[in-house]
Scaffold this motif. Structure first.
Motif, PDB file in Angstrom:
ATOM      1  N   LEU C 168      10.355  -0.606  -7.325  1.00  0.00           N
ATOM      2  CA  LEU C 168       8.917  -0.728  -7.079  1.00  0.00           C
ATOM      3  C   LEU C 168       8.651  -0.480  -5.602  1.00  0.00           C
ATOM      4  CD1 LEU C 168       8.969  -2.299  -9.894  1.00  0.00           C
ATOM      5  CD2 LEU C 168       7.028  -3.534  -8.966  1.00  0.00           C
ATOM      6  N   LEU C 169       7.548   0.196  -5.345  1.00  0.00           N
ATOM      7  CA  LEU C 169       7.166   0.391  -3.944  1.00  0.00           C
ATOM      8  C   LEU C 169       6.654  -0.940  -3.408  1.00  0.00           C
ATOM      9  CD1 LEU C 169       5.550   3.862  -4.427  1.00  0.00           C
ATOM     10  CD2 LEU C 169       7.534   3.345  -2.993  1.00  0.00           C
ATOM     11  N   PRO C 170       6.824  -1.180  -2.115  1.00  0.00           N
ATOM     12  CA  PRO C 170       6.446  -2.497  -1.577  1.00  0.00           C
ATOM     13  C   PRO C 170       4.969  -2.806  -1.824  1.00  0.00           C
ATOM     14  CG  PRO C 170       7.279  -1.035   0.149  1.00  0.00           C
ATOM     15  CD  PRO C 170       7.404  -0.304  -1.128  1.00  0.00           C
ATOM     16  N   PHE C 171       4.760  -4.059  -2.143  1.00  0.00           N
ATOM     17  CA  PHE C 171       3.408  -4.545  -2.415  1.00  0.00           C
ATOM     18  C   PHE C 171       2.464  -4.259  -1.249  1.00  0.00           C
ATOM     19  CE2 PHE C 171       0.364  -8.113  -2.603  1.00  0.00           C
ATOM     20  CZ  PHE C 171      -0.187  -7.806  -3.838  1.00  0.00           C
ATOM     21  N   ALA C 172       2.993  -4.393  -0.044  1.00  0.00           N
ATOM     22  CA  ALA C 172       2.152  -4.238   1.142  1.00  0.00           C
ATOM     23  C   ALA C 172       1.603  -2.824   1.278  1.00  0.00           C
ATOM     24  CB  ALA C 172       2.947  -4.605   2.390  1.00  0.00           C
ATOM     25  N   SER C 173       2.251  -1.862   0.630  1.00  0.00           N
ATOM     26  CA  SER C 173       1.822  -0.483   0.797  1.00  0.00           C
ATOM     27  C   SER C 173       0.821  -0.063  -0.274  1.00  0.00           C
ATOM     28  CB  SER C 173       3.033   0.448   0.741  1.00  0.00           C
ATOM     29  OG  SER C 173       3.551   0.456  -0.573  1.00  0.00           O
ATOM     30  N   GLU C 174       0.360  -1.048  -1.032  1.00  0.00           N
ATOM     31  CA  GLU C 174      -0.498  -0.761  -2.173  1.00  0.00           C
ATOM     32  C   GLU C 174      -1.677   0.152  -1.842  1.00  0.00           C
ATOM     33  OE1 GLU C 174      -2.210  -3.423  -5.851  1.00  0.00           O
ATOM     34  OE2 GLU C 174      -2.077  -4.273  -3.860  1.00  0.00           O
ATOM     35  N   LEU C 175      -2.216  -0.046  -0.670  1.00  0.00           N
ATOM     36  CA  LEU C 175      -3.404   0.726  -0.311  1.00  0.00           C
ATOM     37  C   LEU C 175      -3.151   2.232  -0.343  1.00  0.00           C
ATOM     38  CD1 LEU C 175      -6.338   0.361   0.521  1.00  0.00           C
ATOM     39  CD2 LEU C 175      -5.592   0.231   2.886  1.00  0.00           C
ATOM     40  N   VAL C 176      -1.894   2.650  -0.181  1.00  0.00           N
ATOM     41  CA  VAL C 176      -1.603   4.081  -0.267  1.00  0.00           C
ATOM     42  C   VAL C 176      -0.769   4.444  -1.493  1.00  0.00           C
ATOM     43  CG1 VAL C 176      -1.868   4.970   2.068  1.00  0.00           C
ATOM     44  CG2 VAL C 176       0.136   3.598   1.505  1.00  0.00           C
ATOM     45  N   THR C 177      -0.184   3.452  -2.169  1.00  0.00           N
ATOM     46  CA  THR C 177       0.785   3.801  -3.212  1.00  0.00           C
ATOM     47  C   THR C 177       0.483   3.198  -4.580  1.00  0.00           C
ATOM     48  OG1 THR C 177       2.133   1.880  -2.683  1.00  0.00           O
ATOM     49  CG2 THR C 177       2.664   3.913  -1.523  1.00  0.00           C
ATOM     50  N   ALA C 178      -0.685   2.583  -4.747  1.00  0.00           N
ATOM     51  CA  ALA C 178      -0.933   1.845  -5.993  1.00  0.00           C
ATOM     52  C   ALA C 178      -0.664   2.687  -7.237  1.00  0.00           C
ATOM     53  CB  ALA C 178      -2.365   1.328  -6.004  1.00  0.00           C
ATOM     54  N   ASP C 179      -1.071   3.953  -7.228  1.00  0.00           N
ATOM     55  CA  ASP C 179      -0.968   4.752  -8.453  1.00  0.00           C
ATOM     56  C   ASP C 179       0.191   5.749  -8.403  1.00  0.00           C
ATOM     57  OD1 ASP C 179      -1.872   6.585  -6.601  1.00  0.00           O
ATOM     58  OD2 ASP C 179      -3.188   7.603  -8.039  1.00  0.00           O
ATOM     59  N   LEU C 180       1.088   5.544  -7.445  1.00  0.00           N
ATOM     60  CA  LEU C 180       2.167   6.527  -7.269  1.00  0.00           C
ATOM     61  C   LEU C 180       3.299   6.316  -8.268  1.00  0.00           C
ATOM     62  CD1 LEU C 180       3.059   7.237  -3.543  1.00  0.00           C
ATOM     63  CD2 LEU C 180       1.780   8.628  -5.180  1.00  0.00           C
ATOM     64  N   ILE C 181       3.828   7.417  -8.763  1.00  0.00           N
ATOM     65  CA  ILE C 181       5.093   7.386  -9.479  1.00  0.00           C
ATOM     66  C   ILE C 181       5.980   8.435  -8.826  1.00  0.00           C
ATOM     67  CG2 ILE C 181       6.273   7.777 -11.666  1.00  0.00           C
ATOM     68  CD1 ILE C 181       3.806   6.865 -13.110  1.00  0.00           C
ATOM     69  N   LEU C 182       7.064   7.992  -8.239  1.00  0.00           N
ATOM     70  CA  LEU C 182       7.988   8.935  -7.618  1.00  0.00           C
ATOM     71  C   LEU C 182       8.990   9.394  -8.669  1.00  0.00           C
ATOM     72  CD1 LEU C 182       8.663   7.139  -4.207  1.00  0.00           C
ATOM     73  CD2 LEU C 182       6.905   8.828  -4.779  1.00  0.00           C
ATOM     74  N   VAL C 183       9.147  10.699  -8.787  1.00  0.00           N
ATOM     75  CA  VAL C 183      10.069  11.244  -9.792  1.00  0.00           C
ATOM     76  C   VAL C 183      11.005  12.246  -9.122  1.00  0.00           C
ATOM     77  CG1 VAL C 183       8.456  10.981 -11.709  1.00  0.00           C
ATOM     78  CG2 VAL C 183       8.486  13.113 -10.401  1.00  0.00           C
ATOM     79  N   SER C 184      12.012  12.617  -9.864  1.00  0.00           N
ATOM     80  CA  SER C 184      12.918  13.643  -9.348  1.00  0.00           C
ATOM     81  C   SER C 184      12.300  15.016  -9.587  1.00  0.00           C
ATOM     82  CB  SER C 184      14.255  13.557 -10.071  1.00  0.00           C
ATOM     83  OG  SER C 184      14.055  13.928 -11.423  1.00  0.00           O
ATOM     84  N   GLU C 185      12.761  15.997  -8.824  1.00  0.00           N
ATOM     85  CA  GLU C 185      12.191  17.338  -8.933  1.00  0.00           C
ATOM     86  C   GLU C 185      12.401  17.894 -10.342  1.00  0.00           C
ATOM     87  OE1 GLU C 185      13.249  19.957  -5.744  1.00  0.00           O
ATOM     88  OE2 GLU C 185      12.560  21.723  -6.862  1.00  0.00           O
ATOM     89  N   THR C 186      13.597  17.664 -10.892  1.00  0.00           N
ATOM     90  CA  THR C 186      13.912  18.168 -12.227  1.00  0.00           C
ATOM     91  C   THR C 186      12.911  17.656 -13.258  1.00  0.00           C
ATOM     92  OG1 THR C 186      16.114  17.485 -11.477  1.00  0.00           O
ATOM     93  CG2 THR C 186      15.954  18.594 -13.629  1.00  0.00           C
ATOM     94  N   ASP C 187      12.662  16.333 -13.221  1.00  0.00           N
ATOM     95  CA  ASP C 187      11.756  15.754 -14.205  1.00  0.00           C
ATOM     96  C   ASP C 187      10.335  16.250 -14.008  1.00  0.00           C
ATOM     97  OD1 ASP C 187      13.778  14.319 -15.403  1.00  0.00           O
ATOM     98  OD2 ASP C 187      13.564  12.624 -14.014  1.00  0.00           O
TER      99      ASP C 187
END
Ligand SMILES: Nc1ncnc2c1ncn2[C@@H]1O[C@H](COP(=O)(O)OP(=O)(O)O)[C@@H](O)[C@H]1O
Ligand SMILES: [Mg+2]
Lengths: 83, 228, 385
Positions: C168-187
Motif C-alpha cells: 500500500l502506498l503511504p497514507f500520508a501521500s493520499e492527496l496524490v495517490t488515493a486512486d493510484l494502482i502501480l502495475v508492472s509494464e507487462t501487465d
C-alpha cells in the motif's frame, strides 16, 4: 485568533515530515497532479489536459461532471489574450 | 435671559398644507422663577417650548440666550447649548426602554466625555435625592408612573441645567402625583433654576409655584402675564 | 483621554442596548456567523490546498511531453525518445505508461501507472489508500484490501487478469495517490493492448531549468505533433485551480453576497419605529448626530466582529479538524474515490484581512448609513411623541 495561528504553526511543523514524504512520492512516481477528483480525466489530471478537452464529446457538449464546475480552467489553456 | 423677537414658525412652508403655528411672538424670560405657558390644545405651546429649548428653529425672528444670538448657530452648537443649558421633561417621559433607570439618567451626559465612575456617582446621588435610589438598577418598564416621572426629572437634571423645560408634565399623572411634581419644581426653583412649563392643567398653572403665566391662543401670545 | 472616555460611555450604552433586542441580535449574529463561516471555510480550504500543491508539486517532472492526435492526447512512439535525448541540455528521457481504468465492480475510476520497481514482478500491484477502501468482492464492507488480496482486471479483450496486492502506498501521500494502482509494464500493456513501441508520455530531466523553454521549443520543432508541459505550468494550474472563477467559489460568493444584501437591506429599511424613537430621544437630550452615528458604528462593529471571530474560528475547526466535512458532498461529485482532506493549516494575515474587508466593513457601513437619515431628524419631533 491567536490560538488559531499557533495551532497552524504547530501543525505545519508536525506535517513537515508528511510533506517531505509526499514530495518524495511525487518525484519517485513522476506524478503531475493532485488526486482531488476521480470522475473525469480533465479534473483528475488538470495539468495534463489538452486544449480540446471541453469538446471531447462533441462541440456543443455541456459540462456534465460536477468537479468540472468546481475547478477553474487551467491557466495554460486560456487564449493568450486572457492570460 | 431668553429673548424672543417677532418669532414666527411655519410648518410645511410652501406646500398646500402650510400651517402657521406661531406668529409674532415677543417674549422675555428672566432667570430664576417658574413660568407657565397656558392655552388650549393646538395653540402653539409645544412649538414655542421647542423653539425656546433650541430643539427647533423658528422660520423667522431672533432668539438671544444670555445676550448671545443663537438663531443662526449651526446645529452642532445648538446641540451643545441644549445639552448644557436645558433639561427636558417630556409629556410621555420618553425614557429608553430595556435599560436601567440609572443608565437612562446618565444618557444625556455621555457626549460630555465625563469619567464613567464619577458620572455614575452623580446619577446615583440625583436618584437618591429624588427618593428612587432603590430603583436605580431596575429596568424602566417596571416603574410606576411616579417613579418614571422622577427618573425623567433626574435625567433632566444630570447635566446641571439652568433651565428646566417640561411639556404637559402632568398629562398622565393623577392629582396626587401632579402635586408631587409641582413640589419638586418648587424645590428646583428654590435652588435657582428657571422653570418653563407648558400645560392646560389647572394644577400646574394655578399652582403657587408659578410666578408668571403666559397665555397663548392660535399661535399668538395673548397675555404675557404678570411679572416684569 | 476625554475622547476615550466618551467612546467608552457610548460603547457602554451600545452594549447594553444590544442586549435589549436579544432575540433579534442573536439571530442576526448567527446568520452572519454562518455566512462568514462559509466564506472562511472556502478560503481556508482552497488556500491550504493550493499551498500544499505548490509545495509537493515542486517535485513534479520538469517537463512532460505528450503527443496530440486530432486534439486528443495519444500514445507517443518510443523512438521519439532518441531524438529528444539528442537535444542539448536534456539529461534523461523516461517514458511513462499510465491511464484510467474503470472498475465495474466498485464503480470507481482508478489511475493505473507503470512503476519500474514492479517490472520484474509481473502480477503484483501496489495500491493507493482510496483503492484499498473500495472493497473487493467477498470482502466485508468495512475492511480495506490487504496484502495478497487479488483485484481482477478486465483486459481489452474481455479476459480477466487477477493482480495481487503487494503493498500500500503511504497514507500520508493520499492527496496524490488515493486512486493510484502501480502495475508492472507487462501487465499494463496486457490490460490495455498497448504495443511495446508506445508510451503514454515522456518525462524529461534537464541540466538547467532555465533552458526548459528552449528545449520545449526544440521538441515541438522536431516533433510538431507533441506538446511539452513544463513544471511551471503545472504549478500555475494549481495556483489558479480554485480561483474565484471556480464554480463553487463563485456560487458561495454569490450566496454570501445575497445573504449580505438581505442583511444590509433589512438594516437599511428595518430601522424599527422603536429605534427611530430612541434616536429622537437621544438627539433631544443633547446627543449630537455624530454621537448617534458613533453608537451605531459600535453596534454594527460589535455584531459583525462577534460574527467574524466566531465564523472564522468555526471555519478553522471545520476545514482543518473536521476535514471540510460540509464540502464533501460537493467535492465528491461523481467521484467514488476521493482523498480525505486532512489539510495542513496554512493561514495568513492576508486571508483574515480579506475576510475582514469583505464582511465586517460593509456590514458596519450598512448599519451606519440608514441611521444617518434618522440621526438628522429634527429633535423637536420627540416633543410630539
Ligand atoms: N410638524 C408639524 N407639521 C405640521 N403642523 C404641526 C406640526 N407640529 C405642530 N403642528 C401644528 O401646530 C399647531 C400647534 O401645535 P402645538 O405647538 O403642539 O400646540 P399645543 O402644544 O399648544 O397643543 C397644531 O395645530 C399642530 O397641528
Ligand atoms: Mg402640546
Amino acid at each position: 485568533m491567536g490560538l488559531m495561528f499557533m495551532d497552524a504553526v504547530v501543525s505545519q511543523r508536525l506535517d513537515r515530515e508528511f510533506v517531505r514524504e509526499r514530495r518524495a512520492i511525487v518525484r519517485a512516481l513522476t506524478l503531475t497532479d493532485l488526486c482531488l477528483f476521480t470522475e473525469a480525466r480533465y479534473t483528475r489530471h488538470p495539468s495534463m489536459t489538452e486544449l480540446h478537452t471541453p469538446f471531447q464529446d462533441h462541440p456543443m457538449a455541456l459540462e456534465h461532471f460536477p468537479s468540472g464546475s468546481i475547478m477553474a480552467v487551467p491557466a495554460r489553456l486560456y487564449p493568450p489574450a486572457q492570460q | 435671559m431668553i429673548h424672543l423677537q417677532d418669532i414666527r414658525k411655519v410648518f410645511n412652508a410652501g406646500k398646500p398644507n402650510e400651517f402657521v403655528a406661531i406668529e409674532g411672538v415677543n417674549l422675555a424670560i428672566d432667570s430664576h422663577g417658574a413660568i407657565a405657558l397656558k392655552g388650549p390644545s393646538g395653540s402653539g405651546k409645544t412649538t414655542l417650548l421647542s423653539i425656546l429649548g433650541c430643539m427647533a428653529r423658528p422660520t423667522s425672528g431672533r432668539i438671544t440666550l444670555q445676550e448671545r444670538e443663537i438663531t443662526s448657530l449651526p446645529e452642532r452648537f445648538l446641540t451643545e447649548i441644549r445639552r448644557e443649558t436645558f433639561g427636558f421633561i417630556f409629556q410621555q417621559f420618553n425614557l429608553i426602554k430595556g435599560i436601567t433607570v440609572l443608565e437612562n439618567v446618565m444618557l444625556p451626559a455621555y457626549p460630555n466625555a465625563e469619567n464613567h465612575a464619577s458620572l455614575k456617582k452623580r446619577a446615583m446621588d440625583l436618584l437618591d435625592l429624588l427618593n428612587i435610589g432603590g430603583k436605580a438598577l431596575a429596568k424602566v418598564e417596571w416603574l410606576s408612573g411616579g417613579e418614571a416621572q422622577r427618573t425623567a426629572i433626574a435625567r433632566a437634571l444630570i447635566n446641571n441645567p439652568t433651565i428646566i423645560i417640561a411639556d404637559e408634565p402632568t398629562a398622565h399623572l393623577d392629582t396626587h402625583l401632579s402635586a408631587e411634581f409641582m413640589e419638586i419644581m418648587r424645590q428646583l426653583k428654590q435652588e435657582g433654576k428657571t422653570i418653563l412649563l407648558a400645560s392646560h392643567d389647572p394644577i400646574v398653572y394655578e399652582s403657587k409655584v408659578i410666578d408668571r403665566i403666559v397665555e397663548m391662543r392660535d399661535g399668538k401670545v395673548v397675555s404675557a402675564g404678570g411679572g416684569p | 483621554m476625554k475622547a476615550l472616555e466618551k467612546q467608552r460611555n457610548i460603547l457602554d450604552f451600545t452594549l447594553s442596548s444590544l442586549g435589549r433586542r436579544k432575540g433579534k441580535n442573536i439571530a442576526l449574529v448567527m446568520v452572519y456567523t454562518f455566512v462568514i463561516f462559509l466564506l472562511a471555510s472556502v478560503l481556508f480550504f482552497t488556500h491550504s490546498l493550493k499551498k500544499e500543491a505548490a509545495l509537493i508539486l515542486q517535485d513534479a517532472p520538469a517537463m512532460t511531453v505528450q503527443r496530440l492526435v486530432a486534439g486528443r492526447q495519444d500514445m507517443i512512439p518510443m523512438h521519439y525518445i532518441d531524438s529528444i535525448r539528442q537535444i542539448k541540455g536534456v539529461q534523461s528521457v523516461v517514458p511513462r505508461l499510465w491511464g484510467y481504468y474503470y472498475d465495474a465492480l466498485s464503480g470507481a475510476n482508478y489511475t493505473l501507472m507503470v512503476n519500474a520497481d514492479l517490472n520484474d514482478r509481473a502480477g503484483e500491484i501496489i495500491i493507493g489508500n482510496g483503492v484499498s477502501w473500495r472493497s473487493a468482492p467477498g470482502k466485508r464492507n468495512n475492511q480495506g484490501l490487504q496484502k495478497n488480496d487479488i483485484i481482477p482486471f478486465k483486459t481489452y479483450d474481455g479476459t480477466v487478469l487477477g493482480l495481487k496486492v503487494k503493498g500500500l502506498l503511504p497514507f500520508a501521500s493520499e492527496l496524490v495517490t488515493a486512486d493510484l494502482i502501480l502495475v508492472s509494464e507487462t501487465d499494463f500493456r496486457k490490460i490495455f493492448a498497448i504495443a511495446n513501441d508506445q508510451a503514454t508520455d515522456l518525462v524529461l530531466q534537464v541540466r538547467n531549468a532555465k533552458e526548459l523553454p528552449t528545449i520545449a521549443a526544440k521538441i515541438t520543432q522536431i516533433h510538431p505533433d507533441t506538446r511539452p508541459i513544463l513544471r511551471q505550468e503545472i504549478l500555475r494550474t494549481y495556483d489558479a485551480v480554485f480561483d474565484w472563477r471556480g464554480g463553487v467559489i463563485l456560487m458561495v460568493l454569490a450566496g454570501v453576497f445575497f445573504a449580505f444584501i438581505i442583511l444590509a437591506w433589512d438594516k437599511a429599511t428595518g430601522l424599527s419605529a422603536e429605534e427611530k424613537r430612541e434616536i429622537g430621544i437621544l438627539k433631544a437630550i443633547g446627543w449630537e448626530t455624530s454621537d448617534i452615528l458613533l453608537m451605531k458604528f459600535w453596534e454594527g462593529a460589535a455584531v459583525s466582529l462577534m460574527a467574524f471571530f466566531m465564523g472564522i474560528f468555526l471555519a478553522y475547526l471545520h476545514v482543518f479538524l473536521a476535514s471540510s466535512i460540509l464540502f464533501a458532498p460537493v467535492l465528491k461529485g461523481w467521484s467514488v474515490l476521493y482523498p480525505h482532506f486532512r489539510l495542513t493549516p496554512y493561514i495568513n494575515a492576508y486571508q483574515i484581512a480579506t475576510l475582514f474587508f469583505l464582511t465586517v466593513i460593509p456590514y458596519t457601513v450598512a448599519t451606519i448609513v440608514p441611521s444617518w437619515r434618522s440621526a438628522t431628524i429634527d429633535p423637536d419631533s420627540v416633543m410630539r411623541m
